[in-house]
Every structure is written in structure tokens, then in C-alpha cells.
Design a protein around this motif. Sequence first.
Motif, PDB file in Angstrom:
ATOM      1  N   PRO A   1     -18.658 -42.252 -72.907  1.00  0.00           N
ATOM      2  CA  PRO A   1     -18.710 -41.078 -72.008  1.00  0.00           C
ATOM      3  C   PRO A   1     -17.370 -40.866 -71.318  1.00  0.00           C
ATOM      4  CG  PRO A   1     -19.852 -42.953 -71.046  1.00  0.00           C
ATOM      5  CD  PRO A   1     -19.510 -43.353 -72.452  1.00  0.00           C
ATOM      6  N   SER A   2     -16.917 -39.644 -71.335  1.00  0.00           N
ATOM      7  CA  SER A   2     -15.653 -39.311 -70.688  1.00  0.00           C
ATOM      8  C   SER A   2     -15.927 -38.836 -69.266  1.00  0.00           C
ATOM      9  CB  SER A   2     -14.925 -38.205 -71.460  1.00  0.00           C
ATOM     10  OG  SER A   2     -15.756 -37.062 -71.585  1.00  0.00           O
ATOM     11  N   PRO A   3     -15.192 -39.360 -68.293  1.00  0.00           N
ATOM     12  CA  PRO A   3     -15.436 -38.952 -66.894  1.00  0.00           C
ATOM     13  C   PRO A   3     -15.070 -37.491 -66.678  1.00  0.00           C
ATOM     14  CG  PRO A   3     -13.438 -40.275 -67.061  1.00  0.00           C
ATOM     15  CD  PRO A   3     -14.093 -40.316 -68.417  1.00  0.00           C
ATOM     16  N   ASP A   4     -15.881 -36.841 -65.884  1.00  0.00           N
ATOM     17  CA  ASP A   4     -15.651 -35.432 -65.560  1.00  0.00           C
ATOM     18  C   ASP A   4     -14.742 -35.359 -64.338  1.00  0.00           C
ATOM     19  OD1 ASP A   4     -15.691 -32.730 -65.382  1.00  0.00           O
ATOM     20  OD2 ASP A   4     -17.756 -32.554 -64.653  1.00  0.00           O
ATOM     21  N   ARG A   5     -13.468 -35.121 -64.580  1.00  0.00           N
ATOM     22  CA  ARG A   5     -12.492 -35.080 -63.500  1.00  0.00           C
ATOM     23  C   ARG A   5     -12.270 -33.626 -63.094  1.00  0.00           C
ATOM     24  NH1 ARG A   5      -7.985 -39.373 -65.857  1.00  0.00           N
ATOM     25  NH2 ARG A   5      -9.400 -41.162 -66.008  1.00  0.00           N
ATOM     26  N   ARG A   6     -12.754 -33.307 -61.936  1.00  0.00           N
ATOM     27  CA  ARG A   6     -12.619 -31.948 -61.439  1.00  0.00           C
ATOM     28  C   ARG A   6     -11.455 -31.889 -60.459  1.00  0.00           C
ATOM     29  NH1 ARG A   6     -18.937 -30.212 -60.257  1.00  0.00           N
ATOM     30  NH2 ARG A   6     -19.714 -30.587 -62.403  1.00  0.00           N
ATOM     31  N   LEU A   7     -10.460 -31.114 -60.795  1.00  0.00           N
ATOM     32  CA  LEU A   7      -9.282 -30.970 -59.961  1.00  0.00           C
ATOM     33  C   LEU A   7      -9.303 -29.615 -59.268  1.00  0.00           C
ATOM     34  CD1 LEU A   7      -6.525 -32.412 -62.343  1.00  0.00           C
ATOM     35  CD2 LEU A   7      -7.749 -33.587 -60.515  1.00  0.00           C
ATOM     36  N   ALA A   8      -8.816 -29.613 -58.060  1.00  0.00           N
ATOM     37  CA  ALA A   8      -8.698 -28.355 -57.341  1.00  0.00           C
ATOM     38  C   ALA A   8      -7.577 -27.511 -57.936  1.00  0.00           C
ATOM     39  CB  ALA A   8      -8.444 -28.623 -55.854  1.00  0.00           C
ATOM     40  N   ALA A   9      -7.507 -26.284 -57.499  1.00  0.00           N
ATOM     41  CA  ALA A   9      -6.448 -25.393 -57.991  1.00  0.00           C
ATOM     42  C   ALA A   9      -5.085 -25.971 -57.646  1.00  0.00           C
ATOM     43  CB  ALA A   9      -6.611 -24.012 -57.373  1.00  0.00           C
ATOM     44  N   GLN A  10      -4.231 -26.085 -58.641  1.00  0.00           N
ATOM     45  CA  GLN A  10      -2.927 -26.692 -58.470  1.00  0.00           C
ATOM     46  C   GLN A  10      -1.852 -25.624 -58.267  1.00  0.00           C
ATOM     47  OE1 GLN A  10      -2.731 -30.151 -58.390  1.00  0.00           O
ATOM     48  NE2 GLN A  10      -4.958 -29.875 -58.434  1.00  0.00           N
ATOM     49  N   GLU A  11      -0.831 -25.999 -57.467  1.00  0.00           N
ATOM     50  CA  GLU A  11       0.306 -25.117 -57.221  1.00  0.00           C
ATOM     51  C   GLU A  11       1.562 -25.803 -57.747  1.00  0.00           C
ATOM     52  OE1 GLU A  11       0.544 -23.973 -53.187  1.00  0.00           O
ATOM     53  OE2 GLU A  11      -1.568 -23.389 -53.022  1.00  0.00           O
ATOM     54  N   PRO A  12       2.076 -25.383 -58.887  1.00  0.00           N
ATOM     55  CA  PRO A  12       3.250 -26.052 -59.477  1.00  0.00           C
ATOM     56  C   PRO A  12       4.468 -26.016 -58.574  1.00  0.00           C
ATOM     57  CG  PRO A  12       2.167 -24.615 -61.082  1.00  0.00           C
ATOM     58  CD  PRO A  12       1.548 -24.318 -59.757  1.00  0.00           C
ATOM     59  N   LEU A  13       4.659 -24.951 -57.806  1.00  0.00           N
ATOM     60  CA  LEU A  13       5.853 -24.856 -56.957  1.00  0.00           C
ATOM     61  C   LEU A  13       5.854 -25.940 -55.878  1.00  0.00           C
ATOM     62  CD1 LEU A  13       6.194 -20.984 -56.532  1.00  0.00           C
ATOM     63  CD2 LEU A  13       7.435 -22.509 -58.090  1.00  0.00           C
ATOM     64  N   ARG A  14       4.681 -26.265 -55.354  1.00  0.00           N
ATOM     65  CA  ARG A  14       4.615 -27.322 -54.351  1.00  0.00           C
ATOM     66  C   ARG A  14       4.962 -28.676 -54.963  1.00  0.00           C
ATOM     67  NH1 ARG A  14      -0.591 -27.265 -50.644  1.00  0.00           N
ATOM     68  NH2 ARG A  14       0.742 -28.855 -49.699  1.00  0.00           N
ATOM     69  N   LEU A  15       4.560 -28.868 -56.211  1.00  0.00           N
ATOM     70  CA  LEU A  15       4.919 -30.103 -56.904  1.00  0.00           C
ATOM     71  C   LEU A  15       6.434 -30.188 -57.092  1.00  0.00           C
ATOM     72  CD1 LEU A  15       4.164 -32.684 -58.409  1.00  0.00           C
ATOM     73  CD2 LEU A  15       3.788 -31.292 -60.452  1.00  0.00           C
ATOM     74  N   VAL A  16       7.060 -29.054 -57.427  1.00  0.00           N
ATOM     75  CA  VAL A  16       8.519 -29.032 -57.594  1.00  0.00           C
ATOM     76  C   VAL A  16       9.208 -29.364 -56.266  1.00  0.00           C
ATOM     77  CG1 VAL A  16      10.496 -27.564 -58.128  1.00  0.00           C
ATOM     78  CG2 VAL A  16       8.430 -27.430 -59.535  1.00  0.00           C
ATOM     79  N   GLU A  17       8.719 -28.808 -55.172  1.00  0.00           N
ATOM     80  CA  GLU A  17       9.303 -29.096 -53.859  1.00  0.00           C
ATOM     81  C   GLU A  17       9.160 -30.583 -53.512  1.00  0.00           C
ATOM     82  OE1 GLU A  17       7.403 -26.556 -51.112  1.00  0.00           O
ATOM     83  OE2 GLU A  17       8.275 -24.692 -51.909  1.00  0.00           O
ATOM     84  N   ALA A  18       8.013 -31.137 -53.827  1.00  0.00           N
ATOM     85  CA  ALA A  18       7.811 -32.560 -53.535  1.00  0.00           C
ATOM     86  C   ALA A  18       8.760 -33.420 -54.359  1.00  0.00           C
ATOM     87  CB  ALA A  18       6.358 -32.947 -53.815  1.00  0.00           C
ATOM     88  N   MET A  19       8.971 -33.043 -55.619  1.00  0.00           N
ATOM     89  CA  MET A  19       9.890 -33.799 -56.465  1.00  0.00           C
ATOM     90  C   MET A  19      11.319 -33.697 -55.956  1.00  0.00           C
ATOM     91  SD  MET A  19       8.023 -35.295 -58.665  1.00  0.00           S
ATOM     92  CE  MET A  19       9.249 -35.827 -59.844  1.00  0.00           C
ATOM     93  N   HIS A  20      11.701 -32.508 -55.480  1.00  0.00           N
ATOM     94  CA  HIS A  20      13.041 -32.348 -54.902  1.00  0.00           C
ATOM     95  C   HIS A  20      13.196 -33.217 -53.651  1.00  0.00           C
ATOM     96  CE1 HIS A  20      14.978 -29.441 -57.441  1.00  0.00           C
ATOM     97  NE2 HIS A  20      13.946 -28.620 -57.399  1.00  0.00           N
ATOM     98  N   GLY A  21      12.140 -33.286 -52.851  1.00  0.00           N
ATOM     99  CA  GLY A  21      12.209 -34.120 -51.662  1.00  0.00           C
ATOM    100  C   GLY A  21      12.393 -35.597 -51.989  1.00  0.00           C
ATOM    101  N   LEU A  22      11.778 -36.039 -53.077  1.00  0.00           N
ATOM    102  CA  LEU A  22      11.941 -37.432 -53.479  1.00  0.00           C
ATOM    103  C   LEU A  22      13.328 -37.715 -54.026  1.00  0.00           C
ATOM    104  CD1 LEU A  22       8.487 -38.081 -55.234  1.00  0.00           C
ATOM    105  CD2 LEU A  22       9.217 -38.843 -52.979  1.00  0.00           C
ATOM    106  N   ALA A  23      13.966 -36.685 -54.583  1.00  0.00           N
ATOM    107  CA  ALA A  23      15.292 -36.874 -55.170  1.00  0.00           C
ATOM    108  C   ALA A  23      16.392 -36.937 -54.127  1.00  0.00           C
ATOM    109  CB  ALA A  23      15.585 -35.749 -56.170  1.00  0.00           C
TER     110      ALA A  23
END
Length: 259
Positions: A136-158
Motif C-alpha cells: 500500500p502506498s501512503p496517501d500524502r496530501r500536500l497543501a497548495a505549494q508556492e514555488p516563489l516562496r521556495l526560491v526565496e527560502a533557497m536564496h536565504g540559505l545561500a
Amino acid sequence: MASAVRDLELDLDAFEGPFDLLLTLLLKDAIQPSEIDMAGIIVAFVERLAERDELDLDACGEFLVLIASLLELKARHLFPDEEAELADMEPEEAADELARRLAEYRRMKVAAVWLRDRLEEQRELYFRLGPAPLAPSPDRRLAAQEPLRLVEAMHGLAVEPPRVSLSHMALRFPPVSQFVERFRALLVRRRRFDFDTEMKGLSRVEQAVAFLALLELCKEGEISISQAAPFSPIRIARADEPLFDTDDGRMQQWTARSA
């Protein structure tokens, strides 16, 4: 028994000799039917017939009867529990059950051939083991994602983190000369002053440095220090100015040595 069957010589893994001797040993339970290769017997008989110029129908018929009996013995030996089940069935039911088992055997045989071909084709292939396909494969329900926020977070880590300041951990000592000059200027304007009053608002470190400045001035003979009692106010005056206690009128010469 026809001569073609009686004189048949067999060379099997579990038996070697004439066919009629094999039948005798099987009927006496000297050899287990499951150990006999029926396909090998049939191939040996066909090869024996191929050596003759004409087809012996009597020998073929007798051989079919014998080989069918051997197959029945082997089947009963392989499936002993099913013998009693078949014995309780009517002839029509037994025929249907036999047809069903023959069809199942045919499917298994085709599947075996398919697996053998797959093994031959993929013998040189190697693959990584993974999870079972039916797991059985787990049903992983993800909320709506915002790619731009992910990019900002990656820039902050850099970005290189700021240097940690340790200035608050260091003790800063003001120079003693600063308080020496301050006290000299104070004594020019006034003949005497109270040390505790002048040190209000200063840190402990600054008060300690100011007291060192008093000791330095006293060493040079520029000031006189008086204190009526321990923990009472410290009074500083010029060296040529006598110090009088305001309570009883007695003059108290309080020097650094007596303190």
C-alpha cells in the motif's frame, strides 16, 4: 504385451532396464511413481518405433494403455488426498473435474514456459530491489505549494550568515588618566567633594578605575582621602586642605594607608 513394448530398454535417472521390469517394480511398490520420468519413457518408445519401417498399431495401443496407467499411478501418488474426493463423485462430475484440472495444468505449463523464456532473455540484466508492487502506498496530501516562496527560502540559505559579535562579552576598562584629569579639574573648582556622589550613574568597572585614579593622586601627594567609618562616604580634598568631620567637629585625617 507386444514385443515392441516388451523389449523396450529404458535408461532413466531412477531406473535402467526393460519396460516390463519397470512395471513389475512399480506394482510391487519397489519404486515410487514420482521418481519415474514419463516423458523419457514416451521418447524412448517413439525412438523405438522410428527404427521400424512400418507402424505397429497394436504396440502403440498397448503402450498407450500402459503409459496411461502409469500416469494415473503417478498422479495418485502426487495427490493422495484428492483420490478419495474423486471417488465420491458421479462420472459426470469426475469428468468435469478432470477437465478443469487439465485446463489448469495447461495454464501452469504455459506460465512455466513464459517464465523460462523470460529468464533466458533477462539472464544478464540486473535491477535494484524495491518495495513490493502490491504494497500500500501512503496517501500524502500536500497543501497548495508556492514555488516563489521556495526560491526565496533557497536564496536565504545561500547568503552567508552575519558574523557573531562578542563585544558584549568583553570588559572595557576606561583609562585611569581619564579620571585623574577629571578629579584634578574638579579640585580646581572646589576644595573638596564626595566620591560616591561623583560616581553616580557609572558602572562598577568605571567606579573601580576611578578609585584607582584616587590612589594614584594620593600617591603623588595631590589629594587627601577621609572616611569617618567603614562603608561611610569617602571624601576627597586638596592635599593642603584639612578635612573636618561635620558631625562632631573633630578633624579626621583618613589616608589610603589607614584605609
